[in-house]
Write an enzyme that holds these catalytic residues in place. Structure first.
Site, PDB file in Angstrom:
ATOM      1  N   GLY A 159      46.841  66.681  -7.046  1.00  0.00           N
ATOM      2  CA  GLY A 159      46.282  65.681  -7.933  1.00  0.00           C
ATOM      3  C   GLY A 159      45.330  66.230  -8.978  1.00  0.00           C
ATOM      4  O   GLY A 159      44.590  67.187  -8.741  1.00  0.00           O
ATOM      5  N   HIS A 215      49.454  62.583  -8.672  1.00  0.00           N
ATOM      6  CA  HIS A 215      48.698  61.557  -9.390  1.00  0.00           C
ATOM      7  C   HIS A 215      47.644  62.143 -10.333  1.00  0.00           C
ATOM      8  O   HIS A 215      47.002  63.138 -10.040  1.00  0.00           O
ATOM      9  CB  HIS A 215      48.011  60.615  -8.393  1.00  0.00           C
ATOM     10  CG  HIS A 215      47.002  61.316  -7.515  1.00  0.00           C
ATOM     11  ND1 HIS A 215      45.680  61.493  -7.877  1.00  0.00           N
ATOM     12  CD2 HIS A 215      47.137  61.895  -6.296  1.00  0.00           C
ATOM     13  CE1 HIS A 215      45.038  62.128  -6.913  1.00  0.00           C
ATOM     14  NE2 HIS A 215      45.898  62.396  -5.941  1.00  0.00           N
ATOM     15  N   ASP A 216      47.525  61.531 -11.485  1.00  0.00           N
ATOM     16  CA  ASP A 216      46.460  61.812 -12.456  1.00  0.00           C
ATOM     17  C   ASP A 216      46.538  63.207 -13.070  1.00  0.00           C
ATOM     18  O   ASP A 216      45.566  63.658 -13.684  1.00  0.00           O
ATOM     19  CB  ASP A 216      45.072  61.600 -11.837  1.00  0.00           C
ATOM     20  CG  ASP A 216      44.892  60.191 -11.305  1.00  0.00           C
ATOM     21  OD1 ASP A 216      44.872  59.260 -12.121  1.00  0.00           O
ATOM     22  OD2 ASP A 216      44.781  60.020 -10.071  1.00  0.00           O
TER      23      ASP A 216
END
Length: 256
Positions: A138, A120-121
Site C-alpha cells: 500500500g 491500495h493508495d
C-alpha cells in the site's frame, strides 16, 4: 459504437464511452466510468469505483479497482483511476483507495505484466514497465519512466524514483532514488541506469553530472552531508534538484 459480448455483464449504471470492446465473461460493476477505445478481453473485472481512460488494453483475468486488502478498510467510497494507453496483462490486480488517500492512481503508457499487484493508495506514474509477478504494498509511489523487473517485492510507503532499473527478484523497504540501478541481496546501489538514461536521450555530460552527484551523496555517512556536498560542488540542474528533493523528502531513507 461499443462491441459488448452477449456473455459479458455491464451494470446499467456503468458509464461507457465509444468504441470499446467488452469481451465474453467480463464483469463491469456500478459506479464505474470507462472512456473510449478500450479493449477488455475475456474475463476482465472492472469493480466499483474504477475510472478508466482511453485506449487501454486489459487482458484475461485482470481485476481493476478491487476491494483493498487492508483491515482498516470499512467500505468507504474510494476510487481507482487508470489513465490512457496502458497494457494491463493477464491476472493483474489493482486495488482502489482507502480513507488514507481515497484513490489509487495508475498513469498512462505503462506496461503491467502478468500477475502484477498494485495495492491500495499507490501512485504509479507514466511510461513505466513492471515485470511479471511484481507486488507493490500500500501507498507506494513510482515516478515516471521507471523499470521494475519481475518478482520484485516492494514494502508499503516506499518511493521509487524515475528512470531507475530494479533487478528481478529484489525485495526492499527503503526508497530508491532516481536514475540508478539497484539489485543484489540485500538490495543496494549498483550504479546509474546508463542504458535507460541513454535511451531516454540523456547526454554524456548530463550522465556524468548525475554520476558525480551520487559519488558525493554516497561518500558521506549521513545523507544530509552528502546533499550539502552536492549543493556546494555541482550546478543545480533540474535533474540534480530532483535528486536533492527526493533524498531530503525521503521518510524511509534511501538504499545505499
Amino acid at each position: 459504437m461499443n462491441q459488448i459480448s452477449p456473455l459479458a455483464y455491464v451494470h446499467p449504471e456503468a458509464k461507457l464511452g465509444n468504441d470499446n470492446i467488452i469481451g465474453p465473461f467480463c464483469y463491469i460493476d456500478r459506479n464505474t466510468v470507462i472512456g473510449d477505445g478500450n479493449n477488455l478481453q475475456n474475463s476482465v473485472t472492472i469493480n466499483y469505483g474504477a475510472r478508466i481512460g482511453n485506449g487501454n488494453e486489459i487482458l484475461a483475468g485482470a481485476s481493476i479497482s478491487t476491494k483493498p486488502q487492508d483491515l482498516k478498510f470499512v467500505g468507504e467510497d474510494t476510487l481507482c483511476e487508470v489513465g490512457n494507453n496502458n497494457s494491463i496483462r493477464e491476472n493483474v490486480t489493482i486495488s482502489r483507495g482507502t480513507a488514507s488517500k481515497g484513490v489509487t492512481i495508475v498513469g498512462s503508457n505503462n506496461l503491467l505484466m502478468e500477475n502484477v499487484h498494485i495495492a491500495h493508495d499507490c501512485v504509479i506514474g507514466s511510461q513505466i514497465i513492471i515485470g511479471n509477478s511484481t507486488k507493490f504494498a500500500g501507498e507506494v509511489v513510482v515516478d515516471d519512466c521507471a523499470i521494475i523487473s519481475a518478482a520484485v517485492l516492494c514494502h508499503q510507503f516506499c518511493h521509487i524514483g524515475g528512470y531507475v532499473m530494479v533487478q528481478g527478484g529484489s525485495g526492499f523497504s527503503q526508497d530508491i532514488p532516481p536514475y540508478v540501478t539497484v539489485g543484489k541481496h540485500p538490495v543496494r546501489f549498483a550504479g546509474l541506469n546508463l542504458v535507460g538514461l541513454r535511451r531516454r536521450g540523456f547526454s554524456n555530460e548530463l550522465i556524468d553530472l548525475i554520476h558525480n552527484a551520487y559519488r558525493l551523496l554516497y561518500s558521506k555517512g549521513l545523507m544530509a552531508e552528502g546533499i550539502q556536498e552536492i549543493k556546494n560542488n555541482l550546478p543545480i540542474t533540474k535533474e540534480i534538484q530532483y535528486i536533492i528533493d527526493f533524498v531530503e523528502s525521503s521518510e524511509r531513507g534511501i538504499i545505499r
